[in-house]
Design an enzyme around this catalytic site. Structure first.
Site, PDB file in Angstrom:
ATOM      1  N   LEU A  22     -11.651  -0.409   8.026  1.00  0.00           N
ATOM      2  CA  LEU A  22     -12.883  -0.276   7.475  1.00  0.00           C
ATOM      3  C   LEU A  22     -13.751  -1.347   8.306  1.00  0.00           C
ATOM      4  O   LEU A  22     -13.483  -2.549   8.212  1.00  0.00           O
ATOM      5  CB  LEU A  22     -12.877  -0.819   6.037  1.00  0.00           C
ATOM      6  CG  LEU A  22     -14.301  -0.488   5.313  1.00  0.00           C
ATOM      7  CD1 LEU A  22     -14.996   0.785   5.463  1.00  0.00           C
ATOM      8  CD2 LEU A  22     -14.225  -1.035   3.788  1.00  0.00           C
ATOM      9  N   LYS A  38       1.007  -1.185   0.008  1.00  0.00           N
ATOM     10  CA  LYS A  38      -0.113   0.045  -0.205  1.00  0.00           C
ATOM     11  C   LYS A  38       0.914   1.151   0.001  1.00  0.00           C
ATOM     12  O   LYS A  38       0.520   2.078  -0.599  1.00  0.00           O
ATOM     13  CB  LYS A  38      -0.777   0.078   1.141  1.00  0.00           C
ATOM     14  CG  LYS A  38      -1.999  -0.770   1.319  1.00  0.00           C
ATOM     15  CD  LYS A  38      -2.815  -0.822   2.260  1.00  0.00           C
ATOM     16  CE  LYS A  38      -3.102   0.381   2.968  1.00  0.00           C
ATOM     17  NZ  LYS A  38      -4.105   0.301   3.905  1.00  0.00           N
TER      18      LYS A  38
END
Length: 149
Positions: free
Chosen positions: A35, A9
């Site tokens: 999330l 990432k």
């Protein structure tokens, strides 16, 4: 696994920023916390992504985001002509033992339902802020940018 995911990432975002700068493209990045969706939709305490959660908690940077809030943040960034740079997106910073227990319960119904004994309790100072995104979303919600087409 966790290390490679985080590294991928980071490297992907660095590459995207370098390409955007080389090509003169205005880029906006929204970096979301953990999330959270409806219970039972796959993420559990055993997921490799959560191996770093205790260290993030101790560092005051363990944050979660509701899927609806994340969607709203993307819309605000897309529709706002003044959006720029990186935005940290989270709706809850996990800094208190009670919050950690609540998160653990969401991820694993078998987790303890109460915080550890008071001699083990520690409140961690929050070291993460979302002021920049909150300002952008407030301006967007108040109609500063006019009506949507």
């Amino acid at each position: 696994m966790q290390l490679w995911h985080a590294l991928a990432k980071t490297l992907s975002e660095k590459t995207a920023w370098a390409l955007a700068m080389d090509r003169g493209v205005d880029m906006v990045a929204i970096n979301a916390g953990l999330l959270l969706a409806a219970p039972g939709l796959g993420l559990t305490a055993a997921h490799p992504y959560l191996k770093g959660a205790p260290d993030m908690y101790d560092g005051g940077v363990l944050a979660t985001v509701d899927v609806g809030f994340l969607a709203d943040a993307h819309v605000a960034a897309y529709e706002s002509p003044t959006a720029y740079g990186r935005y940290l997106c989270f709706s809850n910073a996990v800094c208190r033992p009670e919050d950690a227990v609540k998160l653990a319960q969401m991820l694993s119904p078998a987790a303890p339902r109460s915080p550890p004994p008071s001699d083990e309790l520690k409140v961690i100072p929050q070291r993460i802020q979302g002021k920049k995104l909150n300002k952008l979303m407030l301006e967007f919600a108040s109609g500063v940018y006019g009506e949507l087409d």
